[in-house]
Design a protein around this motif. Structure first.
Motif, PDB file in Angstrom:
ATOM      1  N   ARG A 181       0.809  -0.979   0.149  1.00  0.00           N
ATOM      2  CA  ARG A 181      -0.128  -0.025  -0.117  1.00  0.00           C
ATOM      3  C   ARG A 181       1.270   1.204   0.339  1.00  0.00           C
ATOM      4  NH1 ARG A 181      -5.203  -0.214   1.205  1.00  0.00           N
ATOM      5  NH2 ARG A 181      -5.620  -2.422   1.075  1.00  0.00           N
ATOM      6  N   MET A 182       2.092   1.282   0.385  1.00  0.00           N
ATOM      7  CA  MET A 182       3.133   2.899   0.831  1.00  0.00           C
ATOM      8  C   MET A 182       3.590   3.115  -0.272  1.00  0.00           C
ATOM      9  SD  MET A 182       5.066   1.808   3.983  1.00  0.00           S
ATOM     10  CE  MET A 182       4.746   1.120   5.981  1.00  0.00           C
ATOM     11  N   ALA A 183       3.950   1.868  -1.598  1.00  0.00           N
ATOM     12  CA  ALA A 183       4.321   1.325  -2.944  1.00  0.00           C
ATOM     13  C   ALA A 183       3.130   1.994  -3.508  1.00  0.00           C
ATOM     14  CB  ALA A 183       4.741   0.269  -3.478  1.00  0.00           C
ATOM     15  N   LYS A 184       2.037   2.611  -3.182  1.00  0.00           N
ATOM     16  CA  LYS A 184       1.155   3.016  -4.118  1.00  0.00           C
ATOM     17  C   LYS A 184       1.004   4.561  -3.575  1.00  0.00           C
ATOM     18  CE  LYS A 184      -2.264  -1.254  -5.233  1.00  0.00           C
ATOM     19  NZ  LYS A 184      -2.432  -2.023  -4.984  1.00  0.00           N
ATOM     20  N   VAL A 185       0.873   4.324  -3.023  1.00  0.00           N
ATOM     21  CA  VAL A 185       1.071   5.804  -2.179  1.00  0.00           C
ATOM     22  C   VAL A 185       1.828   6.588  -2.758  1.00  0.00           C
ATOM     23  CG1 VAL A 185       1.117   7.314  -0.537  1.00  0.00           C
ATOM     24  CG2 VAL A 185      -0.354   5.680  -0.289  1.00  0.00           C
ATOM     25  N   LEU A 186       3.201   6.037  -2.768  1.00  0.00           N
ATOM     26  CA  LEU A 186       4.940   6.563  -3.423  1.00  0.00           C
ATOM     27  C   LEU A 186       4.601   6.794  -5.208  1.00  0.00           C
ATOM     28  CD1 LEU A 186       6.723   5.137  -0.704  1.00  0.00           C
ATOM     29  CD2 LEU A 186       6.506   7.554  -1.007  1.00  0.00           C
ATOM     30  N   TYR A 225       0.725  11.524   4.239  1.00  0.00           N
ATOM     31  CA  TYR A 225      -0.235  10.535   3.621  1.00  0.00           C
ATOM     32  C   TYR A 225      -1.131  10.112   4.356  1.00  0.00           C
ATOM     33  CZ  TYR A 225      -3.317   7.395   1.325  1.00  0.00           C
ATOM     34  OH  TYR A 225      -4.689   7.003  -0.028  1.00  0.00           O
ATOM     35  N   ILE A 226      -0.805   9.151   5.101  1.00  0.00           N
ATOM     36  CA  ILE A 226      -1.219   8.378   6.300  1.00  0.00           C
ATOM     37  C   ILE A 226      -2.043   9.530   7.317  1.00  0.00           C
ATOM     38  CG2 ILE A 226      -0.054   6.818   8.151  1.00  0.00           C
ATOM     39  CD1 ILE A 226       1.926   5.486   6.400  1.00  0.00           C
ATOM     40  N   SER A 227      -1.468  10.174   7.602  1.00  0.00           N
ATOM     41  CA  SER A 227      -1.841  10.937   8.594  1.00  0.00           C
ATOM     42  C   SER A 227      -3.350  12.037   8.488  1.00  0.00           C
ATOM     43  CB  SER A 227      -1.001  11.984   9.089  1.00  0.00           C
ATOM     44  OG  SER A 227      -1.855  13.148   8.112  1.00  0.00           O
ATOM     45  N   LYS A 228      -3.652  12.115   6.464  1.00  0.00           N
ATOM     46  CA  LYS A 228      -4.527  12.170   6.527  1.00  0.00           C
ATOM     47  C   LYS A 228      -5.979  10.737   6.062  1.00  0.00           C
ATOM     48  CE  LYS A 228      -3.245  15.919   4.453  1.00  0.00           C
ATOM     49  NZ  LYS A 228      -2.200  16.117   3.249  1.00  0.00           N
ATOM     50  N   HIS A 229      -5.139   9.577   5.453  1.00  0.00           N
ATOM     51  CA  HIS A 229      -5.924   8.570   5.014  1.00  0.00           C
ATOM     52  C   HIS A 229      -5.217   7.188   5.668  1.00  0.00           C
ATOM     53  CE1 HIS A 229      -7.553  11.443   1.769  1.00  0.00           C
ATOM     54  NE2 HIS A 229      -6.200  11.916   1.866  1.00  0.00           N
ATOM     55  N   GLY A 230      -4.391   7.163   6.625  1.00  0.00           N
ATOM     56  CA  GLY A 230      -3.961   6.388   7.381  1.00  0.00           C
ATOM     57  C   GLY A 230      -3.447   4.942   5.754  1.00  0.00           C
ATOM     58  N   PHE A 231      -3.875   3.480   5.654  1.00  0.00           N
ATOM     59  CA  PHE A 231      -3.413   2.837   4.603  1.00  0.00           C
ATOM     60  C   PHE A 231      -4.522   2.680   3.898  1.00  0.00           C
ATOM     61  CE2 PHE A 231       0.079   2.211   7.996  1.00  0.00           C
ATOM     62  CZ  PHE A 231       1.121   1.863   7.181  1.00  0.00           C
ATOM     63  N   LEU A 233      -6.406   3.071   0.294  1.00  0.00           N
ATOM     64  CA  LEU A 233      -6.009   4.178  -0.618  1.00  0.00           C
ATOM     65  C   LEU A 233      -7.104   4.667  -1.429  1.00  0.00           C
ATOM     66  CD1 LEU A 233      -4.086   0.708  -2.782  1.00  0.00           C
ATOM     67  CD2 LEU A 233      -3.577   2.474  -0.936  1.00  0.00           C
ATOM     68  N   GLU A 234      -8.248   5.786  -0.428  1.00  0.00           N
ATOM     69  CA  GLU A 234      -9.317   6.290  -1.291  1.00  0.00           C
ATOM     70  C   GLU A 234      -8.370   8.194  -1.157  1.00  0.00           C
ATOM     71  OE1 GLU A 234     -12.337   4.603   2.156  1.00  0.00           O
ATOM     72  OE2 GLU A 234     -11.026   5.426   2.574  1.00  0.00           O
ATOM     73  N   GLY A 235      -7.033   8.557  -0.687  1.00  0.00           N
ATOM     74  CA  GLY A 235      -6.788   9.128  -1.380  1.00  0.00           C
ATOM     75  C   GLY A 235      -5.943   9.121  -1.954  1.00  0.00           C
ATOM     76  N   LEU A 236      -6.172   8.483  -3.096  1.00  0.00           N
ATOM     77  CA  LEU A 236      -5.236   8.147  -4.301  1.00  0.00           C
ATOM     78  C   LEU A 236      -6.550   9.346  -5.127  1.00  0.00           C
ATOM     79  CD1 LEU A 236      -3.111   5.248  -4.186  1.00  0.00           C
ATOM     80  CD2 LEU A 236      -1.725   7.610  -3.197  1.00  0.00           C
ATOM     81  N   GLY A 237      -7.340   9.280  -4.953  1.00  0.00           N
ATOM     82  CA  GLY A 237      -8.389   9.738  -5.956  1.00  0.00           C
ATOM     83  C   GLY A 237      -9.254   8.741  -6.741  1.00  0.00           C
ATOM     84  N   LYS A 238      -8.282   8.010  -7.273  1.00  0.00           N
ATOM     85  CA  LYS A 238      -9.274   6.745  -8.376  1.00  0.00           C
ATOM     86  C   LYS A 238      -9.800   5.773  -6.613  1.00  0.00           C
ATOM     87  CE  LYS A 238      -4.272   5.077  -9.043  1.00  0.00           C
ATOM     88  NZ  LYS A 238      -3.081   4.604  -9.255  1.00  0.00           N
ATOM     89  N   ASP A 239     -10.757   5.229  -7.430  1.00  0.00           N
ATOM     90  CA  ASP A 239     -11.470   4.257  -6.624  1.00  0.00           C
ATOM     91  C   ASP A 239     -10.595   3.051  -6.680  1.00  0.00           C
ATOM     92  OD1 ASP A 239     -14.905   3.346  -5.950  1.00  0.00           O
ATOM     93  OD2 ASP A 239     -13.362   4.330  -4.522  1.00  0.00           O
ATOM     94  N   ASP A 249     -12.085  -0.241   7.301  1.00  0.00           N
ATOM     95  CA  ASP A 249     -11.830  -0.072   8.828  1.00  0.00           C
ATOM     96  C   ASP A 249     -10.964   0.178   8.905  1.00  0.00           C
ATOM     97  OD1 ASP A 249     -14.834   0.917   9.022  1.00  0.00           O
ATOM     98  OD2 ASP A 249     -14.982  -0.730  10.362  1.00  0.00           O
ATOM     99  N   THR A 250      -9.947  -1.108   8.845  1.00  0.00           N
ATOM    100  CA  THR A 250      -8.752  -1.407   9.845  1.00  0.00           C
ATOM    101  C   THR A 250      -7.451  -0.423   8.692  1.00  0.00           C
ATOM    102  OG1 THR A 250      -9.054  -3.302  10.363  1.00  0.00           O
ATOM    103  CG2 THR A 250      -7.169  -3.181  10.140  1.00  0.00           C
ATOM    104  N   TYR A 251      -8.046  -0.003   8.000  1.00  0.00           N
ATOM    105  CA  TYR A 251      -6.923   0.598   7.157  1.00  0.00           C
ATOM    106  C   TYR A 251      -7.353   2.308   7.125  1.00  0.00           C
ATOM    107  CZ  TYR A 251      -5.936  -3.463   4.225  1.00  0.00           C
ATOM    108  OH  TYR A 251      -5.283  -4.614   3.029  1.00  0.00           O
ATOM    109  N   ARG A 252      -8.602   2.841   7.280  1.00  0.00           N
ATOM    110  CA  ARG A 252      -8.620   4.138   8.073  1.00  0.00           C
ATOM    111  C   ARG A 252      -8.230   4.566   8.947  1.00  0.00           C
ATOM    112  NH1 ARG A 252     -14.403   2.524   5.991  1.00  0.00           N
ATOM    113  NH2 ARG A 252     -13.617   3.174   4.144  1.00  0.00           N
ATOM    114  N   LYS A 253      -8.060   3.266  10.178  1.00  0.00           N
ATOM    115  CA  LYS A 253      -8.511   3.892  11.513  1.00  0.00           C
ATOM    116  C   LYS A 253      -6.902   3.550  11.981  1.00  0.00           C
ATOM    117  CE  LYS A 253      -9.718   4.660  15.936  1.00  0.00           C
ATOM    118  NZ  LYS A 253     -10.836   6.034  16.173  1.00  0.00           N
ATOM    119  N   ALA A 254      -6.206   3.446  10.922  1.00  0.00           N
ATOM    120  CA  ALA A 254      -4.236   3.167  11.164  1.00  0.00           C
ATOM    121  C   ALA A 254      -3.891   5.119  11.287  1.00  0.00           C
ATOM    122  CB  ALA A 254      -2.760   2.831   9.682  1.00  0.00           C
ATOM    123  N   LYS A 255      -4.539   6.422  10.667  1.00  0.00           N
ATOM    124  CA  LYS A 255      -4.226   7.470  10.697  1.00  0.00           C
ATOM    125  C   LYS A 255      -4.739   7.646  12.648  1.00  0.00           C
ATOM    126  CE  LYS A 255      -9.104  10.259   9.902  1.00  0.00           C
ATOM    127  NZ  LYS A 255      -9.562   9.443   9.851  1.00  0.00           N
TER     128      LYS A 255
END
Ligand code: NAD
Length: 446
Positions: A181-186, A225-231, A233-239, A249-255
């Motif tokens: 997931r981090m690699a996708k963010v980057l 990125y993680i401070s806003k979206h956790g893990f 991938l919703e913040g990448l603009g794509k769906d 829930d778990t991915y989002r809560k990481a923020k």
């Protein structure tokens, strides 16, 4: 290129819904890990047959040169083997459902590996995993076991303590999934473009440093990125096509977990320790993760296996290559061909984290070669993480001691020490319920 010696592999827990995808992944990686024999082993013949019949068709169509056997006989399964890939679930989903639902009756989160659910599952898994180790050593003493059966932390502590000289490597896919997931963010093609530092216990750790291969620090962008979206991938603009709702829930809560220590990036499982009440409130006591898997993944995978068997072909199968599980191939290759791959493994601390119990099983980067893992030193860790890890490692060690000594007292102490359980009374109530539910699986406690 040099000739690679073909390997013989047994998958223990052949009836797992992950088995078909892992077989497809192994075939996909045959160039770097050639296979001569594949076996499936399980102790539930009916369940394994659903998967095994489909796998037989897949192999006959795609890799007829591989010798194939599905069996419930340990001698057949473990003879002439180079690797045991172990993913068993002792008690299966029926017991996972109990692990999740019993604590919820007391307002406590029930989870596969964390808190009371993880402890109950650990008490079931220790015997099952030790049995596999013993079969391997009896029938193929040179083989290695690559274990990703959960709860990995407790299983790893049990093998450290009870089979200290066995060739067993404990590995988890959660850091790998999060790194993908981090690699996708980057915007990177692969997590392998990152060099990571990480320390902790299994399902209880933190990334401290992530650089690219040119030495550029990737942490600032990830933290933002993680401070806003956790893990998520919703913040990448794509769906992106996402998993089940409980995982989202778990991915989002990481923020929120990240806010506790903005110098590191947290493993998602830490949410259960920092926000246990919220996790419990968000659970449906009548439909937990076990129900979600049985209604979703299990129906889908077993349905597809049965379709393959009925049609006598897998040419058009929708079963996908379990690409994320390719870390198992990386690990097998490192051992088989001495590739010195750098990987996160669960190993005895033994000084790697300088200010932490040397006998704790910790999750840290290791260089893996034919003689096993060489852990990399992590230095001193801060008081915050150290305190949390000491509490959690005490839980894990108490569980293994309770299993060995058949001690009610120690298991109650384990429950009472868990950060997820609010007090010793609730600990005892959950424990007493779980003893009843697990009487076919746990040693009798006194
Ligand atoms: P599953 O129930 O679909 O499959 C597990 C299989 O193990 C079943 O067919 C069961 O009959 C068999 N089994 C149970 N006890 C056994 C024993 N003593 N000997 C032989 N076989 C036995 O479960 P699943 O969802 O596929 O999960 C399997 C395991 O893999 C779990 O522990 C899960 O947490 C773990 N897992 C780990 C990772 C990781 O990377 N660590 C990732 C995914 C799943």
């Amino acid at each position: 290129s040099k000739e690679l010696k073909p390997q013989s592999i047994v998958i223990a827990g052949g009836g797992s819904t992950f088995t078909p995808e892992i077989i497809l992944m192994l075939l996909d990686n045959a160039e770097t890990l050639p296979i001569r024999t594949l076996k499936l082993y399980d102790n539930d013949p009916e369940r394994q047959k659903i998967v095994a019949d489909a796998v037989e068709i897949i192999l006959s169509e795609r890799a007829p040169h591989i010798e194939y056997l599905a069996t419930t006989d340990p001698k057949e399964a473990f003879t002439d083997i180079d690797f045991v890939m172990a993913h068993i679930r002792v008690g299966k989903y029926a017991m996972r459902e109990q692990d999740e639902k019993i604590p919820l009756k007391y307002g406590v989160i029930g989870q596969e590996t964390c808190g009371p659910g993880g402890i109950a599952y650990g008490m079931r898994s220790i015997g099952g995993v030790l049995e596999l180790v013993d079969y391997m050593e009896r029938y193929s003493p040179d083989a290695w076991m690559l274990n990703y059966s959960n709860p990995a932390a407790i299983v790893a502590e049990a093998t450290r303590k009870l089979r200290p000289n066995s060739k067993i490597l404990n590995i988890c896919d959660m850091p790998i999934g999060l790194e993908s997931r981090m690699a996708k963010v980057l915007g990177l093609e692969s997590r392998k473009e990152m060099d990571v530092r990480y320390y902790g216990l299994n399902h209880f750790g933190w990334w401290t440093d992530i650089h690219d291969k040119n030495g550029n620090d990737l942490m600032p962008k990830l933290k933002e990125y993680i401070s806003k979206h956790g893990f998520s991938l919703e913040g990448l603009g794509k769906d992106p096509k996402e998993n089940d709702p409980s995982w989202m829930d778990t991915y989002r809560k990481a923020k929120d977990v990240y806010q506790l220590d903005p110098y590191t990036l947290p493993n998602t499982y830490l949410k259960y320790y920092f926000f246990p009440d919220e996790a419990a409130e968000h659970s449906d006591p009548n439909f937990t993760r076990a129900n979600e898997v049985m209604a979703g993944r299990e129906k889908r995978v077993f349905g597809e296996c049965m379709r393959i068997t009925e049609m006598k072909t897998a040419k058009d199968t929708k079963l996908e290559v379990g690409a994320h599980a390719s870390y198992i191939v990386d690990l097998a290759r490192a051992i088989a061909y001495n590739s010195h791959e750098r990987m996160l493994l669960i190993v005895p601390n033994n000084g790697s984290i300088v200010n932490f119990d040397p006998t704790a099983m910790v999750e840290i980067p290791c260089i893996v070669g034919s003689n096993g893992p060489e852990p990399l030193t992590q230095g001193e860790i801060p008081r915050f993480q150290k305190g949390l890890m000491e509490q959690q490692v005490a839980v894990e060690k108490l569980v293994v001691e309770a299993w060995v000594e058949k001690s009610y007292q120690k298991l109650w102490q384990a429950f009472a020490t868990s950060k997820i359980i609010p007090n010793a009374k609730v600990a005892k109530d959950i424990l007493d319920n779980m003893i009843e539910a697990n009487k076919d699986f746990w040693p009798e406690l006194h």
